[in-house]
Write a protein that holds these residues in place. Sequence first.
Motif, PDB file in Angstrom:
ATOM      1  N   GLY A  97       0.804  -1.277   0.139  1.00 44.53           N
ATOM      2  CA  GLY A  97      -0.146  -0.099   0.089  1.00 44.53           C
ATOM      3  C   GLY A  97       0.816   1.383  -0.062  1.00 44.53           C
ATOM      4  O   GLY A  97       0.251   2.305  -0.105  1.00 44.53           O
ATOM      5  N   LEU A  98       2.228   1.336   0.145  1.00 44.88           N
ATOM      6  CA  LEU A  98       3.103   2.427   0.180  1.00 44.88           C
ATOM      7  C   LEU A  98       3.697   2.590  -1.273  1.00 44.88           C
ATOM      8  O   LEU A  98       3.883   1.439  -2.053  1.00 44.88           O
ATOM      9  CB  LEU A  98       3.990   2.225   1.062  1.00 44.88           C
ATOM     10  CG  LEU A  98       3.543   2.167   2.743  1.00 44.88           C
ATOM     11  CD1 LEU A  98       4.779   1.919   3.461  1.00 44.88           C
ATOM     12  CD2 LEU A  98       2.737   3.452   3.053  1.00 44.88           C
ATOM     13  N   ASP A  99       4.116   3.677  -1.592  1.00 43.91           N
ATOM     14  CA  ASP A  99       4.687   4.029  -2.784  1.00 43.91           C
ATOM     15  C   ASP A  99       5.889   3.484  -3.168  1.00 43.91           C
ATOM     16  O   ASP A  99       6.652   4.111  -2.203  1.00 43.91           O
ATOM     17  CB  ASP A  99       4.362   5.622  -3.372  1.00 43.91           C
ATOM     18  CG  ASP A  99       4.627   5.911  -4.606  1.00 43.91           C
ATOM     19  OD1 ASP A  99       5.370   5.211  -5.219  1.00 43.91           O
ATOM     20  OD2 ASP A  99       4.613   7.527  -5.042  1.00 43.91           O
ATOM     21  N   ASP A 139       4.995   8.228   3.473  1.00 46.67           N
ATOM     22  CA  ASP A 139       4.024   8.902   3.045  1.00 46.67           C
ATOM     23  C   ASP A 139       4.355  10.310   2.746  1.00 46.67           C
ATOM     24  O   ASP A 139       3.761  11.062   1.822  1.00 46.67           O
ATOM     25  CB  ASP A 139       2.755   8.851   4.198  1.00 46.67           C
ATOM     26  CG  ASP A 139       2.004   7.600   4.156  1.00 46.67           C
ATOM     27  OD1 ASP A 139       2.119   7.006   3.037  1.00 46.67           O
ATOM     28  OD2 ASP A 139       1.253   7.042   4.931  1.00 46.67           O
ATOM     29  N   ASP A 140       5.041  10.933   3.742  1.00 47.02           N
ATOM     30  CA  ASP A 140       5.603  12.282   3.547  1.00 47.02           C
ATOM     31  C   ASP A 140       6.296  12.285   2.250  1.00 47.02           C
ATOM     32  O   ASP A 140       6.324  13.383   1.409  1.00 47.02           O
ATOM     33  CB  ASP A 140       6.591  12.768   4.610  1.00 47.02           C
ATOM     34  CG  ASP A 140       5.726  13.153   6.082  1.00 47.02           C
ATOM     35  OD1 ASP A 140       4.345  13.241   5.742  1.00 47.02           O
ATOM     36  OD2 ASP A 140       6.403  13.190   7.029  1.00 47.02           O
ATOM     37  N   SER A 141       7.099  11.651   1.970  1.00 44.58           N
ATOM     38  CA  SER A 141       7.985  11.467   0.752  1.00 44.58           C
ATOM     39  C   SER A 141       7.011  11.339  -0.523  1.00 44.58           C
ATOM     40  O   SER A 141       7.236  11.986  -1.484  1.00 44.58           O
ATOM     41  CB  SER A 141       8.943  10.257   0.636  1.00 44.58           C
ATOM     42  OG  SER A 141      10.018  10.415   1.612  1.00 44.58           O
ATOM     43  N   ALA A 142       5.972  10.373  -0.262  1.00 43.34           N
ATOM     44  CA  ALA A 142       5.030  10.553  -1.661  1.00 43.34           C
ATOM     45  C   ALA A 142       4.198  11.807  -1.717  1.00 43.34           C
ATOM     46  O   ALA A 142       4.306  11.975  -2.791  1.00 43.34           O
ATOM     47  CB  ALA A 142       3.976   9.242  -1.045  1.00 43.34           C
ATOM     48  N   ARG A 143       4.035  12.635  -0.668  1.00 49.32           N
ATOM     49  CA  ARG A 143       3.256  13.688  -0.963  1.00 49.32           C
ATOM     50  C   ARG A 143       4.305  14.712  -1.544  1.00 49.32           C
ATOM     51  O   ARG A 143       3.814  15.556  -2.509  1.00 49.32           O
ATOM     52  CB  ARG A 143       2.916  14.442   0.482  1.00 49.32           C
ATOM     53  CG  ARG A 143       1.477  13.657   0.916  1.00 49.32           C
ATOM     54  CD  ARG A 143       0.911  14.239   1.992  1.00 49.32           C
ATOM     55  NE  ARG A 143       1.948  14.201   3.350  1.00 49.32           N
ATOM     56  CZ  ARG A 143       1.690  13.273   4.208  1.00 49.32           C
ATOM     57  NH1 ARG A 143       0.802  12.424   4.029  1.00 49.32           N
ATOM     58  NH2 ARG A 143       2.407  12.929   5.240  1.00 49.32           N
ATOM     59  N   TRP A 194       6.082  17.526  -6.688  1.00 42.55           N
ATOM     60  CA  TRP A 194       7.111  17.721  -7.798  1.00 42.55           C
ATOM     61  C   TRP A 194       6.743  17.353  -9.098  1.00 42.55           C
ATOM     62  O   TRP A 194       7.005  18.047  -9.820  1.00 42.55           O
ATOM     63  CB  TRP A 194       8.295  17.057  -7.289  1.00 42.55           C
ATOM     64  CG  TRP A 194       9.318  17.841  -5.998  1.00 42.55           C
ATOM     65  CD1 TRP A 194       9.001  18.843  -5.426  1.00 42.55           C
ATOM     66  CD2 TRP A 194      10.551  17.070  -5.558  1.00 42.55           C
ATOM     67  NE1 TRP A 194      10.026  19.061  -4.321  1.00 42.55           N
ATOM     68  CE2 TRP A 194      10.842  17.885  -4.673  1.00 42.55           C
ATOM     69  CE3 TRP A 194      11.383  15.939  -6.004  1.00 42.55           C
ATOM     70  CZ2 TRP A 194      11.954  17.836  -3.953  1.00 42.55           C
ATOM     71  CZ3 TRP A 194      12.480  15.837  -5.136  1.00 42.55           C
ATOM     72  CH2 TRP A 194      12.738  16.946  -4.272  1.00 42.55           C
ATOM     73  N   ARG A 195       5.912  16.292  -9.051  1.00 46.46           N
ATOM     74  CA  ARG A 195       5.531  15.880 -10.345  1.00 46.46           C
ATOM     75  C   ARG A 195       4.564  16.761 -10.909  1.00 46.46           C
ATOM     76  O   ARG A 195       4.551  17.227 -12.286  1.00 46.46           O
ATOM     77  CB  ARG A 195       5.083  14.434 -10.301  1.00 46.46           C
ATOM     78  CG  ARG A 195       5.886  13.331  -9.950  1.00 46.46           C
ATOM     79  CD  ARG A 195       5.105  11.978  -9.703  1.00 46.46           C
ATOM     80  NE  ARG A 195       6.314  10.862  -9.766  1.00 46.46           N
ATOM     81  CZ  ARG A 195       5.900   9.632  -9.032  1.00 46.46           C
ATOM     82  NH1 ARG A 195       4.671   9.568  -8.494  1.00 46.46           N
ATOM     83  NH2 ARG A 195       6.984   8.912  -8.930  1.00 46.46           N
TER      84      ARG A 195
END
Length: 228
Positions: free
Chosen positions: A116-118, A143-147, A152-153
């Motif tokens: 479930g994590l990116d 999750d912070d990195s995913a945000r 950025w994208r």
Amino acid sequence: MLRIVDELAGPGPLRVCAHVPADGAAGTGLRVLLIADVLARVVELRGRAVLVGRTGPAPHEARAAGVRPADAEGGLEDVTNGLGGPPAVHVTRGTPEEADAACLRVGEAELPALDGLDPSAVRMLLLGHPYEEPVTATADEIDDSARTLARWRRAVAHWAGHPSKPIPPGLKSTARAALDTRLDTGTVLRLLTDLETASDVPEGAKFETFAHLDRVLSLELVREVGTV
């Protein structure tokens, strides 16, 4: 400390072997593969071909985390035969079997259950730390990195609509020195963090910088170009 440009320059392909622990340390195994992948990308960016072999089992998250498939796998003899010669660099948690080759010793990585994590966020988080130091990551940190990655994208997709501008030379030289000297992807990520909100850099230059450095980071930063 291994210096990429000084010690890995030379003719022919560079052969690298990533030694994934066979004791079930999945986080450390993934990190070993990530560092071997970054090493290959840095050397390729300098114009030299790289072949990467793997001993030990590949964590199933590796491909989703941007790690390219190994060119050879199995035991060290299998890797040597598959790569067409002995590895010149070993990426490993411990001591390599070939003492006369260069070695990058990777610190342990403790990760939560990754379901479930990116996977790209896992890669980003691990690349934010010096590769030789141990890392313990939480699901909240991932999750912070995913945000950040999502932001950025979106920003890169927006900047893509502006006229292209050169990468700021000071930033490019700083990033190159960090990568060439010690695979310091953490410095590269911090440079991008500062660049994101820099008011004195044109949007087109931000796009070119993020796109160029993503050739090493492999975070799919241009994935949303054309969608906004």
